[in-house]
Design a protein around this motif. Structure first.
Motif, PDB file in Angstrom:
ATOM      1  N   SER A 114     -15.247   6.935  -5.622  1.00 14.00           N
ATOM      2  CA  SER A 114     -14.780   5.823  -5.669  1.00 14.00           C
ATOM      3  C   SER A 114     -14.182   5.593  -5.114  1.00 14.00           C
ATOM      4  O   SER A 114     -13.577   4.238  -4.613  1.00 14.00           O
ATOM      5  CB  SER A 114     -14.549   5.873  -7.472  1.00 14.00           C
ATOM      6  N   LEU A 115     -13.253   6.541  -4.992  1.00 10.14           N
ATOM      7  CA  LEU A 115     -11.802   6.073  -4.187  1.00 10.14           C
ATOM      8  C   LEU A 115     -11.686   6.176  -2.835  1.00 10.14           C
ATOM      9  O   LEU A 115     -11.301   5.255  -2.023  1.00 10.14           O
ATOM     10  CB  LEU A 115     -11.228   7.579  -4.318  1.00 10.14           C
ATOM     11  N   GLN A 116     -13.135   6.379  -2.029  1.00  9.28           N
ATOM     12  CA  GLN A 116     -13.626   6.790  -0.212  1.00  9.28           C
ATOM     13  C   GLN A 116     -13.725   5.380  -0.493  1.00  9.28           C
ATOM     14  O   GLN A 116     -13.654   4.448   0.530  1.00  9.28           O
ATOM     15  CB  GLN A 116     -14.181   6.962  -0.445  1.00  9.28           C
ATOM     16  N   ILE A 117     -14.654   4.552  -1.474  1.00  5.21           N
ATOM     17  CA  ILE A 117     -15.074   3.268  -1.206  1.00  5.21           C
ATOM     18  C   ILE A 117     -14.103   1.817  -1.256  1.00  5.21           C
ATOM     19  O   ILE A 117     -14.108   1.290  -0.240  1.00  5.21           O
ATOM     20  CB  ILE A 117     -16.337   2.900  -1.600  1.00  5.21           C
ATOM     21  N   GLY A 118     -13.757   2.612  -2.410  1.00  2.03           N
ATOM     22  CA  GLY A 118     -11.968   1.175  -3.098  1.00  2.03           C
ATOM     23  C   GLY A 118     -11.474   1.230  -1.515  1.00  2.03           C
ATOM     24  O   GLY A 118     -10.567   0.292  -1.343  1.00  2.03           O
ATOM     25  N   ILE A 119     -11.150   2.163  -1.124  1.00  2.00           N
ATOM     26  CA  ILE A 119      -9.275   2.596  -0.110  1.00  2.00           C
ATOM     27  C   ILE A 119     -10.387   1.292   0.972  1.00  2.00           C
ATOM     28  O   ILE A 119      -9.862   1.395   1.685  1.00  2.00           O
ATOM     29  CB  ILE A 119      -9.146   3.800   0.164  1.00  2.00           C
ATOM     30  N   ALA A 120     -11.338   2.335   0.989  1.00  2.00           N
ATOM     31  CA  ALA A 120     -12.177   1.491   3.062  1.00  2.00           C
ATOM     32  C   ALA A 120     -12.115  -0.169   2.896  1.00  2.00           C
ATOM     33  O   ALA A 120     -11.515  -0.071   4.112  1.00  2.00           O
ATOM     34  CB  ALA A 120     -13.445   1.982   3.151  1.00  2.00           C
ATOM     35  N   ALA A 121     -12.560  -0.231   1.517  1.00  2.00           N
ATOM     36  CA  ALA A 121     -12.725  -1.768   1.340  1.00  2.00           C
ATOM     37  C   ALA A 121     -12.153  -2.964   1.437  1.00  2.00           C
ATOM     38  O   ALA A 121     -11.404  -3.768   2.073  1.00  2.00           O
ATOM     39  CB  ALA A 121     -13.647  -1.819   0.384  1.00  2.00           C
ATOM     40  N   GLY A 122     -10.700  -1.978   0.958  1.00  2.00           N
ATOM     41  CA  GLY A 122      -9.545  -3.024   0.671  1.00  2.00           C
ATOM     42  C   GLY A 122      -8.698  -2.824   2.086  1.00  2.00           C
ATOM     43  O   GLY A 122      -8.603  -4.280   2.468  1.00  2.00           O
ATOM     44  N   THR A 123      -8.616  -1.703   3.199  1.00  2.00           N
ATOM     45  CA  THR A 123      -8.046  -1.575   4.037  1.00  2.00           C
ATOM     46  C   THR A 123      -8.770  -2.635   4.908  1.00  2.00           C
ATOM     47  O   THR A 123      -7.532  -3.324   6.129  1.00  2.00           O
ATOM     48  CB  THR A 123      -8.065   0.114   4.581  1.00  2.00           C
ATOM     49  N   ILE A 124      -9.664  -2.561   4.789  1.00  2.00           N
ATOM     50  CA  ILE A 124     -10.571  -3.483   6.032  1.00  2.00           C
ATOM     51  C   ILE A 124     -11.004  -4.267   5.713  1.00  2.00           C
ATOM     52  O   ILE A 124     -10.141  -4.930   6.926  1.00  2.00           O
ATOM     53  CB  ILE A 124     -12.472  -2.529   6.330  1.00  2.00           C
ATOM     54  N   ALA A 125     -10.238  -5.333   4.892  1.00  2.00           N
ATOM     55  CA  ALA A 125     -10.655  -6.057   4.115  1.00  2.00           C
ATOM     56  C   ALA A 125      -8.607  -6.895   4.409  1.00  2.00           C
ATOM     57  O   ALA A 125      -8.817  -8.160   4.996  1.00  2.00           O
ATOM     58  CB  ALA A 125     -10.877  -6.608   2.818  1.00  2.00           C
ATOM     59  N   LEU A 126      -8.196  -6.260   4.176  1.00  2.00           N
ATOM     60  CA  LEU A 126      -6.494  -6.335   4.069  1.00  2.00           C
ATOM     61  C   LEU A 126      -6.501  -6.125   5.975  1.00  2.00           C
ATOM     62  O   LEU A 126      -5.659  -8.051   6.723  1.00  2.00           O
ATOM     63  CB  LEU A 126      -5.630  -4.847   4.313  1.00  2.00           C
ATOM     64  N   VAL A 127      -6.850  -5.106   6.911  1.00  2.00           N
ATOM     65  CA  VAL A 127      -6.939  -5.933   7.818  1.00  2.00           C
ATOM     66  C   VAL A 127      -7.658  -7.533   8.288  1.00  2.00           C
ATOM     67  O   VAL A 127      -6.975  -8.083   9.312  1.00  2.00           O
ATOM     68  CB  VAL A 127      -7.666  -5.317   9.233  1.00  2.00           C
ATOM     69  N   ILE A 128      -8.854  -7.983   8.427  1.00  2.00           N
ATOM     70  CA  ILE A 128      -9.473  -8.654   8.429  1.00  2.00           C
ATOM     71  C   ILE A 128      -9.129 -10.251   8.041  1.00  2.00           C
ATOM     72  O   ILE A 128      -8.526 -10.888   9.177  1.00  2.00           O
ATOM     73  CB  ILE A 128     -11.047  -8.651   8.394  1.00  2.00           C
ATOM     74  N   GLY A 129      -8.604  -9.823   6.462  1.00  2.00           N
ATOM     75  CA  GLY A 129      -8.060 -11.526   6.106  1.00  2.00           C
ATOM     76  C   GLY A 129      -6.441 -11.499   6.903  1.00  2.00           C
ATOM     77  O   GLY A 129      -5.869 -12.572   7.324  1.00  2.00           O
ATOM     78  N   VAL A 175      -3.833  -4.282  -5.834  1.00  2.00           N
ATOM     79  CA  VAL A 175      -4.807  -5.084  -6.533  1.00  2.00           C
ATOM     80  C   VAL A 175      -6.107  -4.956  -6.493  1.00  2.00           C
ATOM     81  O   VAL A 175      -7.081  -4.320  -7.329  1.00  2.00           O
ATOM     82  CB  VAL A 175      -4.186  -6.019  -6.960  1.00  2.00           C
ATOM     83  N   GLN A 176      -6.207  -4.951  -4.741  1.00  2.00           N
ATOM     84  CA  GLN A 176      -7.447  -5.445  -4.488  1.00  2.00           C
ATOM     85  C   GLN A 176      -8.669  -4.162  -4.128  1.00  2.00           C
ATOM     86  O   GLN A 176      -9.945  -3.903  -4.082  1.00  2.00           O
ATOM     87  CB  GLN A 176      -7.908  -6.201  -3.108  1.00  2.00           C
ATOM     88  N   ILE A 177      -7.477  -3.664  -4.394  1.00  2.00           N
ATOM     89  CA  ILE A 177      -8.525  -1.668  -3.894  1.00  2.00           C
ATOM     90  C   ILE A 177      -8.696  -1.845  -5.831  1.00  2.00           C
ATOM     91  O   ILE A 177      -9.530  -1.133  -6.064  1.00  2.00           O
ATOM     92  CB  ILE A 177      -7.013  -0.864  -3.165  1.00  2.00           C
ATOM     93  N   ALA A 178      -8.133  -1.629  -6.402  1.00  2.00           N
ATOM     94  CA  ALA A 178      -8.319  -1.493  -7.875  1.00  2.00           C
ATOM     95  C   ALA A 178      -9.639  -2.322  -8.069  1.00  2.00           C
ATOM     96  O   ALA A 178     -10.727  -2.137  -8.683  1.00  2.00           O
ATOM     97  CB  ALA A 178      -7.263  -1.772  -9.015  1.00  2.00           C
ATOM     98  N   TYR A 179      -9.607  -3.432  -7.284  1.00  2.00           N
ATOM     99  CA  TYR A 179     -10.669  -4.656  -7.979  1.00  2.00           C
ATOM    100  C   TYR A 179     -12.335  -4.002  -7.134  1.00  2.00           C
ATOM    101  O   TYR A 179     -12.858  -3.861  -7.617  1.00  2.00           O
ATOM    102  CB  TYR A 179     -10.359  -5.702  -7.195  1.00  2.00           C
ATOM    103  N   ALA A 180     -11.523  -3.669  -6.290  1.00  2.00           N
ATOM    104  CA  ALA A 180     -12.884  -2.680  -5.202  1.00  2.00           C
ATOM    105  C   ALA A 180     -13.559  -1.681  -5.867  1.00  2.00           C
ATOM    106  O   ALA A 180     -14.726  -1.832  -5.964  1.00  2.00           O
ATOM    107  CB  ALA A 180     -12.602  -2.794  -3.751  1.00  2.00           C
TER     108      ALA A 180
END
Length: 300
Positions: free
Chosen positions: A100-115, A224-229
């Protein structure tokens, strides 16, 4: 020592100043300790867990659905009981927390860079590029993220990479809107307008003026978005649309025990659910306090 150097000697670093304000809220400090502890448990899960819950050779169906405190055939005590496959639930939670942490952190980080790239580009470019990029972002923000993630997962299929792709697509717009709002406010200031009229490169203006002013708001949104992911991934896995059975997260562990709730075997779902709630609440508490510190208008 001269009088002119005295203030520099007593200067406080930005990190120490930030931490001194962060430490004023004891609840946020406890939440931060909990987050760090959960991350450490996830990292060292193979060393801490008494059993590898996904090694089929080490499982026994005779130990399936045993209550907390049961001594299994492996000779160790299942302190949180076992699930329907005979897996030690404490070990499964540690490994599920890791996923869960791997997916949440990875998704939040990539979304941060792209956004951030999209938002900063729109704020700097202005004109047609700004309108096109932000209309796309606004259109995506009009859809519920869970609905968009459901559609993407159904199209892409199960798997960690597919799930991260779906979560990034569902979340990057929040970072883009935040970066655009902060950067466009800075872009309209006279000193940035003057810098843009000079031979200074666009990269220098973006990295020296626009991006630094957007980072405080982006850091808050990231927490917030890492927790939401993590919550979104748990929802998808609970519905059977997230990860495959070979890579179960906390959401799938909860789903695995739902059918046994009515028979009194509540621990199979309850303990993973408690771990998920603690993780999400702790991250949100840390993010809320960071927001209060970085935004003086929200200082309480």
């Amino acid at each position: 020592m001269s009088a002119g150097t005295a203030p520099a000697a007593g200067a406080v670093s930005p990190f120490r100043r930030f931490w001194s304000r962060f430490a004023e809220d004891k609840i946020a400090v406890v939440a931060l300790i909990v987050v760090i502890l959960l991350i450490l448990l996830a990292i060292f899960a193979p060393l801490i867990a008494p059993q590898n819950p996904y090694d089929l050779s080490g499982l026994s169906l005779r130990d399936a659905r045993r209550p907390p405190g049961y001594v299994g055939s492996g000779g160790y005590t299942h302190w949180l009981g076992t699930d329907a496959q005979g897996r030690d639930l404490f070990s499964a939670i540690l490994y599920g927390l890791r996923v869960s942490l791997q997916i949440g952190i990875a998704a939040g980080t990539i979304a941060l860079v792209i956004g951030t790239i999209i938002g900063i580009m729109a704020a700097y470019a202005r004109g047609l590029a700004e309108n096109v990029l932000m209309r796309i972002v606004d259109l995506q923000l009009s859809f519920p993220p869970i609905l968009l993630a459901l559609v993407l997962v159904a199209l892409l299929g199960q798997g960690k990479a597919q799930l991260i792709t779906a979560l990034v697509t569902a979340q990057y717009a929040y970072f883009a809107r935040t970066a655009y709002g902060a950067a466009s406010a800075e872009r309209s200031k006279d000193y940035v307008e003057a810098a843009a009229a000079t031979p200074l490169s666009a990269r220098r203006i973006v990295f020296r003026h626009l991006l630094p002013n957007a980072m405080p708001a982006l850091i808050v949104v990231a927490t917030v978005q890492i927790a939401y992911a993590i919550a979104l991934e748990a929802t998808l896995s609970f519905l059977g649309l997230g990860l495959p059975v070979t890579e179960p997260s906390l959401g799938m562990l909860i789903s695995n025990g739902v059918k046994y709730m009515m028979s009194g075997r509540t621990w199979i779902s309850v303990y993973p659910g408690i771990a998920l709630i603690i993780l999400i609440v702790a991250i949100n508490l840390v993010g809320d306090h960071v927001r209060d510190i970085l935004n003086p208008r929200l200082d309480r």
